[in-house]
Every structure is written in structure tokens, then in C-alpha cells.
Design a protein around this motif. Sequence first.
Motif, PDB file in Angstrom:
ATOM      1  N   HIS A 127     -52.588   7.904   5.283  1.00 44.09           N
ATOM      2  CA  HIS A 127     -53.684   8.714   5.253  1.00 44.09           C
ATOM      3  C   HIS A 127     -53.815   9.822   6.217  1.00 44.09           C
ATOM      4  CE1 HIS A 127     -54.638   5.852   8.418  1.00 44.09           C
ATOM      5  NE2 HIS A 127     -55.667   6.845   8.694  1.00 44.09           N
ATOM      6  N   VAL A 128     -52.592   9.963   7.088  1.00 46.91           N
ATOM      7  CA  VAL A 128     -52.509  10.911   8.129  1.00 46.91           C
ATOM      8  C   VAL A 128     -51.559  12.115   7.631  1.00 46.91           C
ATOM      9  CG1 VAL A 128     -51.512  11.170  10.421  1.00 46.91           C
ATOM     10  CG2 VAL A 128     -52.476   9.108   9.661  1.00 46.91           C
ATOM     11  N   ILE A 139     -65.504   2.684  -3.356  1.00 50.57           N
ATOM     12  CA  ILE A 139     -66.324   3.151  -2.343  1.00 50.57           C
ATOM     13  C   ILE A 139     -66.054   2.716  -0.991  1.00 50.57           C
ATOM     14  CG2 ILE A 139     -68.678   2.910  -1.322  1.00 50.57           C
ATOM     15  CD1 ILE A 139     -69.753   2.502  -4.276  1.00 50.57           C
ATOM     16  N   VAL A 140     -65.702   1.629  -0.634  1.00 49.06           N
ATOM     17  CA  VAL A 140     -64.831   1.191   0.803  1.00 49.06           C
ATOM     18  C   VAL A 140     -63.852   1.863   1.163  1.00 49.06           C
ATOM     19  CG1 VAL A 140     -63.935  -0.535   2.195  1.00 49.06           C
ATOM     20  CG2 VAL A 140     -65.940  -1.060   0.722  1.00 49.06           C
ATOM     21  N   GLU A 147     -62.250  -3.246   7.538  1.00 52.85           N
ATOM     22  CA  GLU A 147     -63.069  -3.302   6.513  1.00 52.85           C
ATOM     23  C   GLU A 147     -62.100  -3.356   5.168  1.00 52.85           C
ATOM     24  OE1 GLU A 147     -65.840   0.043   5.672  1.00 52.85           O
ATOM     25  OE2 GLU A 147     -65.827   0.308   7.907  1.00 52.85           O
ATOM     26  N   ALA A 148     -60.852  -2.818   5.264  1.00 54.16           N
ATOM     27  CA  ALA A 148     -59.853  -2.890   4.214  1.00 54.16           C
ATOM     28  C   ALA A 148     -59.567  -4.557   3.739  1.00 54.16           C
ATOM     29  CB  ALA A 148     -58.659  -2.172   4.507  1.00 54.16           C
ATOM     30  N   ILE A 152     -62.824   4.648   3.883  1.00 46.25           N
ATOM     31  CA  ILE A 152     -61.958   4.592   5.193  1.00 46.25           C
ATOM     32  C   ILE A 152     -60.721   5.331   4.761  1.00 46.25           C
ATOM     33  CG2 ILE A 152     -62.989   2.087   5.469  1.00 46.25           C
ATOM     34  CD1 ILE A 152     -60.709   0.871   4.351  1.00 46.25           C
ATOM     35  N   ASP A 153     -60.748   5.961   3.739  1.00 47.19           N
ATOM     36  CA  ASP A 153     -59.606   7.052   3.468  1.00 47.19           C
ATOM     37  C   ASP A 153     -58.374   6.090   3.287  1.00 47.19           C
ATOM     38  OD1 ASP A 153     -58.123   9.253   2.514  1.00 47.19           O
ATOM     39  OD2 ASP A 153     -57.928   9.764   4.617  1.00 47.19           O
ATOM     40  N   SER A 154     -58.355   5.143   2.176  1.00 53.41           N
ATOM     41  CA  SER A 154     -57.216   4.038   2.297  1.00 53.41           C
ATOM     42  C   SER A 154     -56.628   4.467   0.555  1.00 53.41           C
ATOM     43  CB  SER A 154     -57.740   2.836   2.460  1.00 53.41           C
ATOM     44  OG  SER A 154     -56.424   1.997   2.194  1.00 53.41           O
TER      45      SER A 154
END
Length: 308
Positions: free
Chosen positions: A255-256, A148-149, A15-16, A153-155
Motif C-alpha cells: 500500500h506504499v 469496508i475495513v 484491524e486486518a 486501512i488501505d489493504s
Amino acid sequence: MENNLLPAEKQRVSEARKVTWIGFFVNLVLSVGKILAGFWGRSSAMIADGVHSLSDFVTDLIVIIFIGISSKGKDENHQYGHGKFETFATMIISFALFIVAFGILWNGCVTVYESFHGKAIGRPSAIALWAALISIVVKEGLYWYTVIVGRRIDSPAVIANGWHHRSDALSSIGTLIGISGAMFLGDKWHILDPLASIVVSVFIFGVAYKLALPSIQELLEESLPAEVEKRIGELVMNVPGVKAFHHLRTRKNGHVFIIDIHIKVDKNISIVEAHDIATQVEQTMRRTFGDQTQTNVHVEPYYPKDGF
């Protein structure tokens, strides 16, 4: 490399890259169009705006390259994974915005200075005006799609790239105002065109700062926010068998979340039981903060007299 990723992480990378490639090709068309419109339309603000869009190419490529690297798991040289690569990409994007903002500011100031010393500023034409209008609509739409994307996906890197699109839309708004004033208010107001580019540069500086600060804080190993650490403590104490905890240390790797904690358990239980409690703590963190959350649990015996 990506065959070793978890299915969810593969989807995240896919997605990214999709949203970034879309932005890449949109920027290709806009950059060429705006620079040509700036030359043909005699607008320094539009040329600066086109150069700003051109800088998006670099940031798009950074995201495409780094998002795949950041999703790799642990290896011999990166025991905590590669999440910092995404943070590093976000910082590079913010620095690119700083450079773009400074370039636009410098060009606008030079043009204004020269105008006060007798150099005439040409009247922009309608093609520059239409280019600004189209850019505002397209880049604002691209901003919302990308952000939004990125949030889903928390990027951070994808979100940062979305803000780069927004900065381009802001740039075009300033350009539109400057071109409109220079076109319709008479010869004395042609200076509005370079003045608009100066105002736009200030907005871009602000966006760059908002992106740079959290990425720098993460690279410097700043702890997670106090409310997150409080939540971690509450979750740990809700795990059956945990009597107390201390030495909580936290940080982010992309994102971790990475969590180090010492828990105290009944000193009379077996090693197996203590290990099971520690495992429950780890599972609780993963359920709450994501499957890739890394929790390191140190188990100690509980003595009421210790005050823990």
C-alpha cells in the motif's frame, strides 16, 4: 517484530487480523454446515459451495500471516520494506479462487455429462435450500464488513479476501437457484443443481481475474496511474524553490507509494538550501500519499537554456 512498527501501522495490522479472524471462524461453521447439508440434502451444488467456503480457510490464513510481514519496515534484505508480501498474498488469493472455480466447473460438467448418459440426479432436499439461504446472508454481510475495513486501512489483501467472501455469496445464490429449480420443477429439472454450480464457477473466475491483474501488475513494477503521476508533478512544482523536475519514476510496494524524481533548483543557492527544498518535496509526498511514502529526490542545478 511488530514492536518496531509505527502506531498507525500497528493499528492497521490489528484491524486486518481482527476482520480476518472473524471471517476465519465464520467460514469454519459455514463450511462444515454446507458440506454436511450437501450430503444430507443430496445436492452436488451445495457440496461444491461448501468446498468453496473451505477454500476461504486458506486465504484467511494467508492474510493473517502476510499482513504482519508486509507491515515490517526496512531491513538488510528488503531496503524498500515488505509491502510486496501483501501484494503476493493478494495474488495467492486470486490463484486460489481460480483453482476453486475450476474445481466447481469440472464437477458440474462431469455431473451434467453423466446425466445425459443415463445417470440419475437425485432431488435435493430442504436442508440444502436453507443452507444456501443462510450462506448468502452471512457471506454477503461478511463481504461488506471485510471490504469496508480493507478500504479504511488501505489493504489490498484484506479487500481481496472480502471479494473471496462475495464470491462465496454469489456461489450460494447460484446454488439456491439450482436447488430450488431441482426441488420444485419436477424430475426433469434436477439437472439445474449441477448447472447452477457451473454458472457459479464462471462468476468466481471473473472475481479471480479482477484480483489477479492489479497484483501481477504491481509485482511487475508497473508505474502508478497517470493521474497519480500528474498529481505528483503538480505537488512538486508547488514546492517553493523547485524550478522544474524530470525523470519521475513511480511504483507501489504493497500500500506504499515509491517515488523517484529529479528536481532542478537555483544553481546559486547553498547545498543546505537545496537539501531543505528536497526535504519539503519528501514531506509533501508523505502528507498527500501517507506517512510511509518513500520519495527519493535527486537535486540538480537549474539552467534555463536546458529547457527544464
